[in-house]
Design a protein around this motif. Sequence first.
Motif, short mmCIF file in Angstrom:
data_model
loop_
_atom_site.label_atom_id
_atom_site.label_comp_id
_atom_site.label_asym_id
_atom_site.label_seq_id
_atom_site.Cartn_x
_atom_site.Cartn_y
_atom_site.Cartn_z
N THR A 113 -6.55 3.04 -8.05
CA THR A 113 -7.69 2.45 -7.36
C THR A 113 -7.26 2.03 -5.96
O THR A 113 -7.27 2.80 -5.02
CB THR A 113 -8.19 1.23 -8.15
N ILE A 114 -6.81 0.80 -5.80
CA ILE A 114 -6.36 0.31 -4.51
C ILE A 114 -4.92 -0.15 -4.68
O ILE A 114 -4.67 -1.21 -5.23
CB ILE A 114 -7.22 -0.86 -4.02
N ASP A 239 -12.23 4.45 -5.95
CA ASP A 239 -12.08 4.32 -7.40
C ASP A 239 -12.92 5.43 -8.02
O ASP A 239 -14.07 5.23 -8.39
CB ASP A 239 -12.59 2.93 -7.84
N PRO A 240 -12.36 6.64 -8.13
CA PRO A 240 -13.16 7.81 -8.52
C PRO A 240 -13.83 7.63 -9.88
O PRO A 240 -13.28 6.97 -10.78
CB PRO A 240 -12.13 8.94 -8.56
N ARG A 436 -6.86 -6.56 -3.84
CA ARG A 436 -5.40 -6.50 -3.90
C ARG A 436 -4.89 -6.10 -5.28
O ARG A 436 -3.68 -6.16 -5.53
CB ARG A 436 -4.82 -7.87 -3.51
N ARG A 437 -5.79 -5.70 -6.17
CA ARG A 437 -5.35 -5.35 -7.52
C ARG A 437 -4.75 -3.95 -7.56
O ARG A 437 -5.00 -3.12 -6.69
CB ARG A 437 -6.53 -5.41 -8.50
N ARG A 438 -3.96 -3.71 -8.62
CA ARG A 438 -3.45 -2.37 -8.90
C ARG A 438 -4.39 -1.69 -9.88
O ARG A 438 -5.17 -2.35 -10.58
CB ARG A 438 -2.05 -2.45 -9.53
N SER A 439 -4.27 -0.38 -9.97
CA SER A 439 -5.03 0.33 -10.99
C SER A 439 -4.60 -0.17 -12.36
O SER A 439 -3.41 -0.29 -12.65
CB SER A 439 -4.78 1.83 -10.88
N GLY A 440 -5.57 -0.45 -13.21
CA GLY A 440 -5.27 -0.92 -14.56
C GLY A 440 -5.32 -2.42 -14.71
O GLY A 440 -5.48 -2.93 -15.82
N PRO A 456 -1.16 -5.16 -17.04
CA PRO A 456 -0.40 -4.24 -17.90
C PRO A 456 0.89 -3.79 -17.23
O PRO A 456 1.00 -3.77 -15.99
CB PRO A 456 -1.36 -3.06 -18.09
N ASP A 457 1.87 -3.42 -18.06
CA ASP A 457 3.15 -2.90 -17.58
C ASP A 457 3.84 -3.85 -16.60
O ASP A 457 4.47 -3.42 -15.63
CB ASP A 457 2.96 -1.52 -16.92
N THR A 458 3.67 -5.13 -16.83
CA THR A 458 4.23 -6.14 -15.93
C THR A 458 4.88 -7.25 -16.75
O THR A 458 4.24 -7.80 -17.66
CB THR A 458 3.14 -6.76 -15.04
#
Length: 534
Positions: A113-114, A239-240, A436-440, A456-458
């Motif tokens: 996304t961004i 964000d397709p 400022r978010r990541r995808s997911g 997630p994944d953090t």
Amino acid sequence: MRPTLAATPAAFQRLARELDRQGAELVTAWDALIAARVLSLADDLRERAEQERATELEQAALALARLLRCWVERGTPAEADRRRLLLRELTLATQLAVMPHLGREAATGPVLTIPFEAPHRVVFGMPALLLNALPLAQLACYGFEPVTVNRPAELEAALAEGETQALVVYSEFSEHDSWRRAAETWSRRVPVYFVSARRDFDARLATVRAGGAGLLSWPLAAHELVDALNHGDNATQRDPLRVLIVEDMGSLAHLYAGVLADFGLATRIVTQPHEVPDAIDAFRPDLILMDMYMPGCDGLELARVIRQQRLLDGIPILFLSVEKQRDIQLDTLAWGVEGFLTKPVQSDELVMNVITRARRYRKLRSYIATDSLTGLLNHSHLYGQLEVELQRALREQRPLAVAMIDLDGFKAVNDTHGHQVGDTVLVTLARFLKERRRSGDLIGRYGGEEFALVLPDTDEHDACERLDALRDAFSSLEQTSGHGNFCQTFSAGVSSLASAKTATELVRQADTMLYRAKRDGRNRVLGWQGSAKL
């Protein structure tokens, strides 16, 4: 600018239509005379494909011809097998004939996304005096890279310097407005937003006629531009729209994915029905494009399985099938299927049906699942998505962190500046976190001035570092008020799967550290494992 649909040779279209018509008769009942005609059409299609060097279509037509020739010479198999095999080969050949493969493979996963690390470039074109009034520092805090141009002749060079998300141009829409004329030349290549002191109908009409994506008020507020960039075509470029393709024939699935990808859609292919629930959880599609007849589990059964799950009940399902009986098509609608496309489907029919339905679902989902003030996930939907992410992280043995955020001294903001300014601060933080978010990542308004992030994944350490960077950037954003501008801070608490194994415990631990951060002086981030427990 969107690509145009590639045209298939007219001979392919004609042969495919006739092959589909006569082939449907042969599927219904075997007839040697009709079989001979279908065989002749398949041979003609193969020869045309060979001439056009359409290798995939040539192979499909050859397979259909071989199948029919074998049956004509040696006899047909059992009725059920005959129908299944004939439908499969007919579908592949006719679909390849009417829909050219544009050479684009399906995405193997969600498109980002961004990215947190990468600002998005926005070019501003207007006189120098107006450029000085732009909220450039605030836009940078939102994650944008503003580029300014004070002469129309400089636009081309600025837009050529890098990938540009949007062009923002000031205009009074006068007859000799050079900025408007310059913007018109770019509106087909990049989203153009006009900003003007005018808000009348004529100005709005001029925006439309100039190819503008929107009209913003002057003086320009950063949050209004951020709002504009989060809607319509521009939003789906960032964000397709996501389409899950469920089709047991991989060649057809990649054909559909290639066409959709050329229009900016992200796709994921599933060829086995039992893999669909996990794919929905991982990919979060805006639409499911599904074959109606698949071995082992047909599309209608799979649609009913999907509809059993509350959080998946609203996802539009669009069937693709060779089924032409109207009563059967209507029956599918009773089980919550959004629509029905008959194979072979033309490229433009597929694209328009998918995009319009997926966009509508994304918009309606935002109304139902989000908080009305901030546009973030509301409490119940955030908690439901947290449960989904938690189960995935435990199943795949991957890290997961939860952060709770609370604005510092928010009561004093309301008391000093008024509740309207307080609401604006809440909206500003919501937009800031979204940009400022990541995808997911999942972001929700937990209640009042409290927000929650699911990462997630953090792990906890990385989550604390990210939250601290967000905290520092947000504290430099200037909030506007009639009683004087001010800066606002927040505190945060973080927990992770290293210390909690349920959604309730993750939230409780993060909330505990949030209130400790506020007690210890505010404007700080504390993690459960990185701090002494209460």
